[in-house]
Scaffold this motif. Structure first.
Motif, short mmCIF file in Angstrom:
data_model
loop_
_atom_site.label_atom_id
_atom_site.label_comp_id
_atom_site.label_asym_id
_atom_site.label_seq_id
_atom_site.Cartn_x
_atom_site.Cartn_y
_atom_site.Cartn_z
N SER A 188 -3.81 2.92 3.66
CA SER A 188 -3.34 1.83 4.50
C SER A 188 -1.85 1.63 4.23
O SER A 188 -1.34 1.97 3.15
N ALA A 189 -1.14 1.09 5.21
CA ALA A 189 0.30 0.87 5.04
C ALA A 189 0.61 -0.09 3.90
O ALA A 189 1.53 0.17 3.11
N PRO A 190 -0.14 -1.21 3.74
CA PRO A 190 0.14 -2.09 2.60
C PRO A 190 -0.05 -1.39 1.26
O PRO A 190 0.73 -1.58 0.33
N ARG A 191 -1.09 -0.57 1.15
CA ARG A 191 -1.33 0.14 -0.10
C ARG A 191 -0.23 1.17 -0.36
O ARG A 191 0.23 1.33 -1.49
N LEU A 192 0.22 1.85 0.69
CA LEU A 192 1.30 2.81 0.55
C LEU A 192 2.57 2.11 0.07
O LEU A 192 3.24 2.59 -0.86
N ALA A 193 2.91 0.98 0.69
CA ALA A 193 4.12 0.26 0.32
C ALA A 193 4.04 -0.26 -1.11
O ALA A 193 5.06 -0.31 -1.82
N GLU A 194 2.85 -0.64 -1.53
CA GLU A 194 2.69 -1.14 -2.90
C GLU A 194 2.82 -0.01 -3.92
O GLU A 194 3.54 -0.14 -4.92
N ARG A 195 2.15 1.10 -3.66
CA ARG A 195 2.13 2.19 -4.63
C ARG A 195 3.44 2.96 -4.69
O ARG A 195 3.85 3.46 -5.75
N PHE A 196 4.14 3.09 -3.54
CA PHE A 196 5.38 3.85 -3.48
C PHE A 196 6.58 2.95 -3.17
O PHE A 196 7.50 3.35 -2.48
N ALA A 197 6.53 1.74 -3.71
CA ALA A 197 7.60 0.76 -3.44
C ALA A 197 8.96 1.29 -3.88
O ALA A 197 9.99 0.99 -3.25
N ASP A 198 8.99 2.08 -4.95
CA ASP A 198 10.27 2.59 -5.45
C ASP A 198 10.89 3.62 -4.52
O ASP A 198 12.06 3.98 -4.68
#
Length: 233
Positions: A188-198
């Motif tokens: 999911s986009a939220p999970r992607l943004a959380e995991r690869f925030a850097d």
């Protein structure tokens, strides 16, 4: 793409990814099969379990040397923390390099549409135990001493993380771009943004359209006097 090593995350660089894959190919028994298997993770950001069950019929290659993988859900994926969209078949783009690898492996073993693409040279299924052992040996041979003591490339899934990070860093990072990467990765986009925030570029204060945000959040103008409601006679 450079390697990033810190307490939070670590991504293999392109050079490190392919140095490990080259070491894998030197295995006298299953080197070519294992390199092709790991290359599918490195170039298409597949989960290892997704790559293991790929069949010839799941590969759609075009005349231009690119194509698509039809990645089918696995029961195990439903327990993975980043598989928010598990349960649906997704299309993952195939670059020319991966297309050539898949064609070569299919031709080398004279595979049919229902055959698994990645199996051992003796015809046995490719197990997690086999590829994990080979991965650890190749990692130890390809990386430097200080890298071996870090989380860098500790598991074969590091190839998937490196590809997702590259997809994010090498795009415009608009909402559409992030959604596309999330779909290709099966997250999911939220999970992607959380995991690869850097990997996401944070806008400066001057780049934020404050005037448009203020206008979007503004309440509509209210009448100065409340409307009188007519009384019933």
């Amino acid at each position: 793409m450079t390697a990033v090593v810190n307490e939070q995350t670590s991504y293999l660089s392109d050079r490190q990814c392919f140095a490990i894959l080259d070491r894998v190919s030197e295995d006298p028994q299953n080197g070519l099969a294992l390199r092709a298997f790991l290359a599918s993770i490195a170039l298409a950001a597949l989960r290892p379990e997704e790559a293991r069950v790929l069949r010839v019929r799941d590969v759609e290659l075009g005349d231009d040397g690119t194509g698509w993988l039809m990645v089918r859900p696995q029961a195990q994926e439903r327990r993975e923390e980043d598989s928010d969209s598990a349960g649906t078949v997704r299309r993952v783009p195939v670059c020319r390099e991966l297309a050539a690898i898949l064609k070569e492996e299919t031709t080398r073993r004279d595979l049919r549409p229902d055959d698994a693409i990645f199996v051992l040279d003796n015809g046995r299924p490719l197990t997690a135990q086999v590829y994990r052992k080979t991965w650890q040996q190749a990692r130890a041979a390809a990386l430097q001493a200080h890298e071996l003591d870090s989380p860098l490339g500790r598991h074969a899934s590091a190839l998937r993380d490196a590809r997702i990070a590259a997809w994010l860093k090498n795009g415009d990072q608009t909402a559409g771009h992030i959604l596309t990467v999330a779909e290709c990765a099966g997250m999911s986009a939220p999970r992607l943004a959380e995991r690869f925030a850097d990997c996401l570029r944070k806008p400066t204060r001057d780049e934020i359209p404050w005037d448009r945000l203020e206008a979007a959040l503004a309440l509509p103008d209210l009448p100065s006097q409340p409307n009188r409601t007519a009384r019933r006679p």
